[in-house]
Design a protein around this motif. Structure first.
Motif, PDB file in Angstrom:
ATOM      1  N   ALA A 157       0.834  -1.196   0.000  1.00  0.00           N
ATOM      2  CA  ALA A 157       0.000   0.000   0.000  1.00  0.00           C
ATOM      3  C   ALA A 157       0.875   1.255   0.000  1.00  0.00           C
ATOM      4  CB  ALA A 157      -0.927  -0.010   1.212  1.00  0.00           C
ATOM      5  N   ALA A 158       1.988   1.197   0.711  1.00  0.00           N
ATOM      6  CA  ALA A 158       2.908   2.341   0.757  1.00  0.00           C
ATOM      7  C   ALA A 158       3.478   2.653  -0.621  1.00  0.00           C
ATOM      8  CB  ALA A 158       4.039   2.062   1.744  1.00  0.00           C
ATOM      9  N   GLN A 159       3.727   1.625  -1.413  1.00  0.00           N
ATOM     10  CA  GLN A 159       4.218   1.854  -2.777  1.00  0.00           C
ATOM     11  C   GLN A 159       3.257   2.726  -3.574  1.00  0.00           C
ATOM     12  OE1 GLN A 159       4.805  -2.295  -4.071  1.00  0.00           O
ATOM     13  NE2 GLN A 159       6.903  -1.708  -4.570  1.00  0.00           N
ATOM     14  N   LEU A 160       1.962   2.520  -3.385  1.00  0.00           N
ATOM     15  CA  LEU A 160       0.980   3.285  -4.144  1.00  0.00           C
ATOM     16  C   LEU A 160       0.885   4.723  -3.654  1.00  0.00           C
ATOM     17  CD1 LEU A 160      -1.867   0.679  -4.711  1.00  0.00           C
ATOM     18  CD2 LEU A 160       0.276   1.030  -5.947  1.00  0.00           C
ATOM     19  N   GLY A 161       1.107   4.932  -2.372  1.00  0.00           N
ATOM     20  CA  GLY A 161       1.178   6.298  -1.867  1.00  0.00           C
ATOM     21  C   GLY A 161       2.354   7.048  -2.472  1.00  0.00           C
ATOM     22  N   PHE A 162       3.470   6.351  -2.595  1.00  0.00           N
ATOM     23  CA  PHE A 162       4.647   6.928  -3.240  1.00  0.00           C
ATOM     24  C   PHE A 162       4.371   7.204  -4.715  1.00  0.00           C
ATOM     25  CE2 PHE A 162       8.249   5.785  -6.014  1.00  0.00           C
ATOM     26  CZ  PHE A 162       9.084   6.866  -5.752  1.00  0.00           C
ATOM     27  N   LEU A 163       3.734   6.264  -5.383  1.00  0.00           N
ATOM     28  CA  LEU A 163       3.488   6.355  -6.826  1.00  0.00           C
ATOM     29  C   LEU A 163       2.784   7.658  -7.210  1.00  0.00           C
ATOM     30  CD1 LEU A 163       2.031   3.648  -9.146  1.00  0.00           C
ATOM     31  CD2 LEU A 163       0.694   5.701  -8.762  1.00  0.00           C
ATOM     32  N   ARG A 164       1.766   8.031  -6.473  1.00  0.00           N
ATOM     33  CA  ARG A 164       0.941   9.160  -6.894  1.00  0.00           C
ATOM     34  C   ARG A 164       1.702  10.480  -6.840  1.00  0.00           C
ATOM     35  NH1 ARG A 164      -2.577   5.609  -4.022  1.00  0.00           N
ATOM     36  NH2 ARG A 164      -3.989   4.620  -5.512  1.00  0.00           N
ATOM     37  N   THR A 165       2.481  10.685  -5.797  1.00  0.00           N
ATOM     38  CA  THR A 165       3.258  11.913  -5.730  1.00  0.00           C
ATOM     39  C   THR A 165       4.446  11.862  -6.677  1.00  0.00           C
ATOM     40  OG1 THR A 165       2.588  12.405  -3.460  1.00  0.00           O
ATOM     41  CG2 THR A 165       4.636  13.399  -4.226  1.00  0.00           C
ATOM     42  N   ALA A 166       5.068  10.697  -6.825  1.00  0.00           N
ATOM     43  CA  ALA A 166       6.168  10.562  -7.781  1.00  0.00           C
ATOM     44  C   ALA A 166       5.688  10.869  -9.190  1.00  0.00           C
ATOM     45  CB  ALA A 166       6.761   9.155  -7.707  1.00  0.00           C
ATOM     46  N   ALA A 167       4.488  10.412  -9.531  1.00  0.00           N
ATOM     47  CA  ALA A 167       3.945  10.688 -10.863  1.00  0.00           C
ATOM     48  C   ALA A 167       3.785  12.186 -11.084  1.00  0.00           C
ATOM     49  CB  ALA A 167       2.605   9.975 -11.039  1.00  0.00           C
ATOM     50  N   LEU A 168       3.368  12.907 -10.067  1.00  0.00           N
ATOM     51  CA  LEU A 168       3.235  14.361 -10.181  1.00  0.00           C
ATOM     52  C   LEU A 168       4.594  15.030 -10.353  1.00  0.00           C
ATOM     53  CD1 LEU A 168       0.578  15.097  -7.401  1.00  0.00           C
ATOM     54  CD2 LEU A 168       0.269  15.382  -9.866  1.00  0.00           C
ATOM     55  N   GLU A 169       5.543  14.624  -9.536  1.00  0.00           N
ATOM     56  CA  GLU A 169       6.854  15.270  -9.569  1.00  0.00           C
ATOM     57  C   GLU A 169       7.621  14.977 -10.853  1.00  0.00           C
ATOM     58  OE1 GLU A 169       9.319  14.826  -6.147  1.00  0.00           O
ATOM     59  OE2 GLU A 169       7.705  15.238  -4.730  1.00  0.00           O
ATOM     60  N   LEU A 170       7.408  13.786 -11.433  1.00  0.00           N
ATOM     61  CA  LEU A 170       8.172  13.401 -12.619  1.00  0.00           C
ATOM     62  C   LEU A 170       7.461  13.717 -13.929  1.00  0.00           C
ATOM     63  CD1 LEU A 170       9.659   9.987 -11.418  1.00  0.00           C
ATOM     64  CD2 LEU A 170      10.637  12.278 -11.263  1.00  0.00           C
ATOM     65  N   ALA A 171       6.198  14.134 -13.855  1.00  0.00           N
ATOM     66  CA  ALA A 171       5.453  14.453 -15.072  1.00  0.00           C
ATOM     67  C   ALA A 171       6.117  15.551 -15.921  1.00  0.00           C
ATOM     68  CB  ALA A 171       4.018  14.846 -14.720  1.00  0.00           C
ATOM     69  N   PRO A 172       6.675  16.618 -15.340  1.00  0.00           N
ATOM     70  CA  PRO A 172       7.324  17.630 -16.184  1.00  0.00           C
ATOM     71  C   PRO A 172       8.484  17.081 -17.007  1.00  0.00           C
ATOM     72  CG  PRO A 172       6.876  18.533 -14.014  1.00  0.00           C
ATOM     73  CD  PRO A 172       6.606  17.065 -13.933  1.00  0.00           C
ATOM     74  N   ALA A 173       9.091  15.987 -16.555  1.00  0.00           N
ATOM     75  CA  ALA A 173      10.189  15.348 -17.299  1.00  0.00           C
ATOM     76  C   ALA A 173       9.664  14.301 -18.273  1.00  0.00           C
ATOM     77  CB  ALA A 173      11.184  14.713 -16.332  1.00  0.00           C
ATOM     78  N   LYS A 174       8.334  14.242 -18.446  1.00  0.00           N
ATOM     79  CA  LYS A 174       7.694  13.283 -19.357  1.00  0.00           C
ATOM     80  C   LYS A 174       7.945  11.833 -18.944  1.00  0.00           C
ATOM     81  CE  LYS A 174       6.554  16.922 -21.610  1.00  0.00           C
ATOM     82  NZ  LYS A 174       5.260  17.575 -21.228  1.00  0.00           N
ATOM     83  N   ILE A 175       8.109  11.622 -17.641  1.00  0.00           N
ATOM     84  CA  ILE A 175       8.256  10.273 -17.096  1.00  0.00           C
ATOM     85  C   ILE A 175       6.914   9.852 -16.513  1.00  0.00           C
ATOM     86  CG2 ILE A 175       9.417   8.828 -15.381  1.00  0.00           C
ATOM     87  CD1 ILE A 175      11.724  10.878 -15.432  1.00  0.00           C
ATOM     88  N   THR A 176       6.407   8.692 -16.934  1.00  0.00           N
ATOM     89  CA  THR A 176       5.174   8.177 -16.351  1.00  0.00           C
ATOM     90  C   THR A 176       5.504   7.176 -15.251  1.00  0.00           C
ATOM     91  OG1 THR A 176       4.920   6.322 -17.893  1.00  0.00           O
ATOM     92  CG2 THR A 176       3.988   8.451 -18.564  1.00  0.00           C
ATOM     93  N   VAL A 177       4.640   7.131 -14.257  1.00  0.00           N
ATOM     94  CA  VAL A 177       4.817   6.220 -13.121  1.00  0.00           C
ATOM     95  C   VAL A 177       3.491   5.510 -12.878  1.00  0.00           C
ATOM     96  CG1 VAL A 177       5.583   5.981 -10.733  1.00  0.00           C
ATOM     97  CG2 VAL A 177       6.406   7.916 -12.113  1.00  0.00           C
ATOM     98  N   ASN A 178       3.499   4.196 -13.064  1.00  0.00           N
ATOM     99  CA  ASN A 178       2.283   3.406 -12.887  1.00  0.00           C
ATOM    100  C   ASN A 178       2.608   2.124 -12.126  1.00  0.00           C
ATOM    101  OD1 ASN A 178       0.219   4.929 -14.599  1.00  0.00           O
ATOM    102  ND2 ASN A 178       1.895   4.657 -16.063  1.00  0.00           N
ATOM    103  N   ALA A 179       1.586   1.404 -11.740  1.00  0.00           N
ATOM    104  CA  ALA A 179       1.800   0.169 -10.980  1.00  0.00           C
ATOM    105  C   ALA A 179       0.904  -0.947 -11.472  1.00  0.00           C
ATOM    106  CB  ALA A 179       1.548   0.398  -9.491  1.00  0.00           C
ATOM    107  N   VAL A 180       1.423  -2.149 -11.395  1.00  0.00           N
ATOM    108  CA  VAL A 180       0.657  -3.365 -11.647  1.00  0.00           C
ATOM    109  C   VAL A 180       0.411  -4.042 -10.310  1.00  0.00           C
ATOM    110  CG1 VAL A 180       0.670  -5.614 -12.778  1.00  0.00           C
ATOM    111  CG2 VAL A 180       1.661  -3.634 -13.936  1.00  0.00           C
ATOM    112  N   LEU A 181      -0.820  -4.466 -10.084  1.00  0.00           N
ATOM    113  CA  LEU A 181      -1.187  -5.143  -8.839  1.00  0.00           C
ATOM    114  C   LEU A 181      -1.546  -6.594  -9.158  1.00  0.00           C
ATOM    115  CD1 LEU A 181      -1.543  -2.082  -8.162  1.00  0.00           C
ATOM    116  CD2 LEU A 181      -3.403  -2.745  -6.638  1.00  0.00           C
ATOM    117  N   PRO A 182      -0.581  -7.497  -9.064  1.00  0.00           N
ATOM    118  CA  PRO A 182      -0.874  -8.905  -9.351  1.00  0.00           C
ATOM    119  C   PRO A 182      -1.734  -9.533  -8.249  1.00  0.00           C
ATOM    120  CG  PRO A 182       1.492  -8.429  -9.521  1.00  0.00           C
ATOM    121  CD  PRO A 182       0.847  -7.278  -8.821  1.00  0.00           C
ATOM    122  N   GLY A 183      -2.554 -10.477  -8.686  1.00  0.00           N
ATOM    123  CA  GLY A 183      -3.213 -11.352  -7.728  1.00  0.00           C
ATOM    124  C   GLY A 183      -2.306 -12.542  -7.488  1.00  0.00           C
TER     125      GLY A 183
END
Length: 254
Positions: A157-183
């Motif tokens: 769950a902590a990874q996803l909290g990190f993901l959302r802010t990282a995606a915002l901070e890295l968007a100006p550099a055209k870097i996307t940040v996403n996650a896969v949630l395997p079952g």
């Protein structure tokens, strides 16, 4: 038809076995230059030789290990286009028995390893012009729970909290940040839990089977394509419908 990823530089942490190996194989089959990173160099080399990749040993729970990993990818492949932050551990421990060392071990690899890996690769990902970060989280923690995995679930769950802010901070550099949630995916670690566990899990999945590691890899591959350039800060559940039914009674059998 998706654009080719041939020749792009891809790092897969925890790529020696399990889901990481499946991710690495899918990217290698797509023609990418893959660097498999793990603590055990012999294991990483064995997988790299099998799928046609390169291997590197590093402890990604430390900033120095992640820095050396990034430097190795740049030296060997000329840059970094994709980071698959996949490394994760899930030692079983009931809440009543958890120690500080248990929590530190899981958060060290699963959370710190994710943050430091992204941090170390950011400059090279920005320079690539199409930087992609794909995290391997889990349905356990963000959506479901399982006895003995409270520390693991918290880390995922902590990874996803990190993901959302990282995606915002890295968007100006055209870097996307996403996650896969395997079952539940058929890996060496899952097999170690025993046949009773596997049968129970299969019965709880509407599609009637465990996932294959390559099915997680294919989702990561999509998120790394040029066609996925407008997707960032998002999560994709790949679980055969496991999180859908309210109970086993809701699963329709043929």
């Amino acid at each position: 038809m998706f654009s080719s990823l041939a020749g792009r530089s891809v790092i897969v942490t925890g790529g020696s076995r399990g889901i990481g190996k499946g991710i690495a194989r899918v990217f290698a089959d797509a023609g990418a230059s893959v660097l498999i990173v793990g603590r055990d160099l012999d294991a990483a080399r064995a997988t790299a030789d099998e799928i046609g990749a390169n291997a590197f040993a590093a402890d990604i729970a430390t900033p120095d290990g992640c820095r050396r990993m990034a430097e190795a990818a740049i030296e060997r492949h000329g840059g970094i286009d994709v980071l698959c932050a996949n490394a994760g551990i899930f030692p079983d421990r009931k809440l009543a028995d958890l120690t500080e060392a248990d929590v530190d071990e899981v958060f060290g690899t699963n959370v710190k390893g994710t943050i430091f890996a992204v941090q170390a690769c950011t400059s090279a990902l920005a320079a690539s012009g199409h930087g992609r970060v794909v995290l391997t989280s889990s349905i356990t923690g963000p959506i479901t729970g399982y006895p003995g995995w409270s520390h693991y679930g918290a880390s995922k769950a902590a990874q996803l909290g990190f993901l959302r802010t990282a995606a915002l901070e890295l968007a100006p550099a055209k870097i996307t940040v996403n996650a896969v949630l395997p079952g539940n995916v058929l890996t060496e670690g899952l097999v170690d839990l025993g046949q009773d566990y596997l049968r129970t899990m299969e019965a709880s999945i509407p599609l009637g089977r465990l996932g294959a590691v390559e099915e997680i890899g294919n989702t990561c591959l999509f998120l790394a394509t040029d066609e996925a350039a407008y997707i960032t800060g998002q999560t994709i559940v790949v679980d055969g419908g496991q999180t859908l039914p309210e109970s086993l009674d809701a699963i329709v059998t043929g």
